[in-house]
Design a protein around this motif. Structure first.
Motif, PDB file in Angstrom:
ATOM      1  N   ARG A  54      21.863 155.192 -13.600  1.00 42.02           N
ATOM      2  CA  ARG A  54      22.701 154.391 -12.376  1.00 42.02           C
ATOM      3  C   ARG A  54      23.842 153.738 -12.959  1.00 42.02           C
ATOM      4  O   ARG A  54      24.685 153.715 -12.302  1.00 42.02           O
ATOM      5  CB  ARG A  54      21.385 153.556 -11.874  1.00 42.02           C
ATOM      6  N   GLN A  55      23.592 153.029 -14.001  1.00 37.69           N
ATOM      7  CA  GLN A  55      24.599 152.038 -14.526  1.00 37.69           C
ATOM      8  C   GLN A  55      25.996 152.841 -14.911  1.00 37.69           C
ATOM      9  O   GLN A  55      27.332 152.448 -14.609  1.00 37.69           O
ATOM     10  CB  GLN A  55      24.185 151.260 -15.710  1.00 37.69           C
ATOM     11  N   PHE A  56      25.599 154.072 -15.580  1.00 34.25           N
ATOM     12  CA  PHE A  56      26.680 155.125 -15.902  1.00 34.25           C
ATOM     13  C   PHE A  56      27.573 155.545 -14.613  1.00 34.25           C
ATOM     14  O   PHE A  56      28.697 155.571 -14.710  1.00 34.25           O
ATOM     15  CB  PHE A  56      26.217 156.238 -16.729  1.00 34.25           C
ATOM     16  N   ARG A  57      26.684 156.079 -13.650  1.00 32.91           N
ATOM     17  CA  ARG A  57      27.328 156.307 -12.448  1.00 32.91           C
ATOM     18  C   ARG A  57      28.035 155.260 -11.944  1.00 32.91           C
ATOM     19  O   ARG A  57      29.181 155.592 -11.263  1.00 32.91           O
ATOM     20  CB  ARG A  57      26.227 157.066 -11.408  1.00 32.91           C
ATOM     21  N   GLU A  58      27.560 154.107 -11.644  1.00 34.75           N
ATOM     22  CA  GLU A  58      28.399 152.990 -11.031  1.00 34.75           C
ATOM     23  C   GLU A  58      29.556 152.758 -11.954  1.00 34.75           C
ATOM     24  O   GLU A  58      30.750 152.406 -10.946  1.00 34.75           O
ATOM     25  CB  GLU A  58      27.659 151.799 -11.080  1.00 34.75           C
ATOM     26  N   THR A  59      29.536 152.882 -13.126  1.00 33.68           N
ATOM     27  CA  THR A  59      31.046 152.767 -14.073  1.00 33.68           C
ATOM     28  C   THR A  59      31.994 153.821 -13.380  1.00 33.68           C
ATOM     29  O   THR A  59      33.252 153.443 -13.208  1.00 33.68           O
ATOM     30  CB  THR A  59      30.649 152.510 -15.347  1.00 33.68           C
ATOM     31  N   ILE A  60      31.377 155.012 -13.449  1.00 38.91           N
ATOM     32  CA  ILE A  60      32.290 156.101 -13.144  1.00 38.91           C
ATOM     33  C   ILE A  60      32.922 155.850 -11.871  1.00 38.91           C
ATOM     34  O   ILE A  60      34.167 156.050 -11.387  1.00 38.91           O
ATOM     35  CB  ILE A  60      31.363 157.541 -13.048  1.00 38.91           C
TER      36      ILE A  60
END
Length: 230
Positions: free
Chosen positions: A77-83
């Motif tokens: 989730r955090q990686f997706r939010e950063t992208i």
């Protein structure tokens, strides 16, 4: 990026403009080690479009996946939010093209890791060649010039691993002069040749190599490259 090595034929185009085929894992162990050991921190460019945030988050994800037992799920989730923060085209929960996502991720990582004080000083010393001087060089020499120039401006580890260079040639039908254009790329979208084309290519391969076991219903990377270059 699967962390377990999954070897498949990969395409590497070197500065001499030749195409070589080599088995390489989808996310090679060297790329994983680069982030796991923290080597990326020396090359972080905080003036990049994402201010180095995508590279930091990707490194964190790789480390988490490396520490997890095999086949255990990882929350991305955090990686997706950063992208999504820096590449808003991937926002929402609809379907997105995996190839476009991979291309955007590689571009962002290359930009985030393009910080090198030594190369920054050399960028101001680029020897710009005029068109007249370039036209007198062979295509091989021109390719080497443009490749060295590109790598001097984009010297990230991601560029070193993934980037290649493509040459396209235009010939005048009147004067027969040829003009060469050199374009860097991180990936190639290879078309799959038809069955008829595959049979023709296989026939040529069989004449060159009597013991070839390639069948008509198989499609090799070499066939896709031949079809791409038509």
């Amino acid at each position: 990026f699967p962390l377990t090595p999954r070897c498949h034929p990969d395409v590497t185009i070197n500065p001499s403009l030749s195409v070589t085929l080599a088995p390489r894992s989808y996310c090679s162990s060297s790329v994983q080690s680069y982030f796991i050991r923290g080597e990326y921190k020396k090359r972080l460019l905080f003036k990049s479009p994402s201010c180095g945030e995508i590279a930091e988050r990707f490194a964190y994800l790789v480390n988490v996946m490396n520490q997890q037992p095999l086949h255990k799920a990882v929350n991305m989730r955090q990686f997706r939010e950063t992208i999504v923060k820096w590449v808003p085209q991937f926002s929402g929960y609809g379907q997105h093209d995996a190839h476009e996502f991979l291309r955007s991720l590689i571009d962002c990582l290359a930009e985030d890791l393009n910080g090198d004080s030594e190369n920054n000083q050399q960028r101001d010393k680029i020897d710009e060649m005029k068109d007249d001087a370039l036209s007198k060089l062979s295509p091989l020499q021109q390719g080497k010039y443009w490749w060295s120039r590109h790598f001097l401006l984009n010297s990230s580890y991601i560029t070193k691993v993934f980037c290649g260079q493509m040459i396209s040639t235009t010939e005048c039908t009147v004067c027969r002069n040829r003009y060469h254009c050199f374009d860097p790329f991180y990936d190639l979208s290879l078309p799959i040749p038809s069955r008829e084309d595959r049979c023709g290519i296989i026939g040529t391969a069989l004449r060159r190599k009597k013991n070839s076991r390639v069948e008509a219903n198989e499609c090799t990377l070499e066939q896709c490259l031949r079809n791409f270059s038509k």
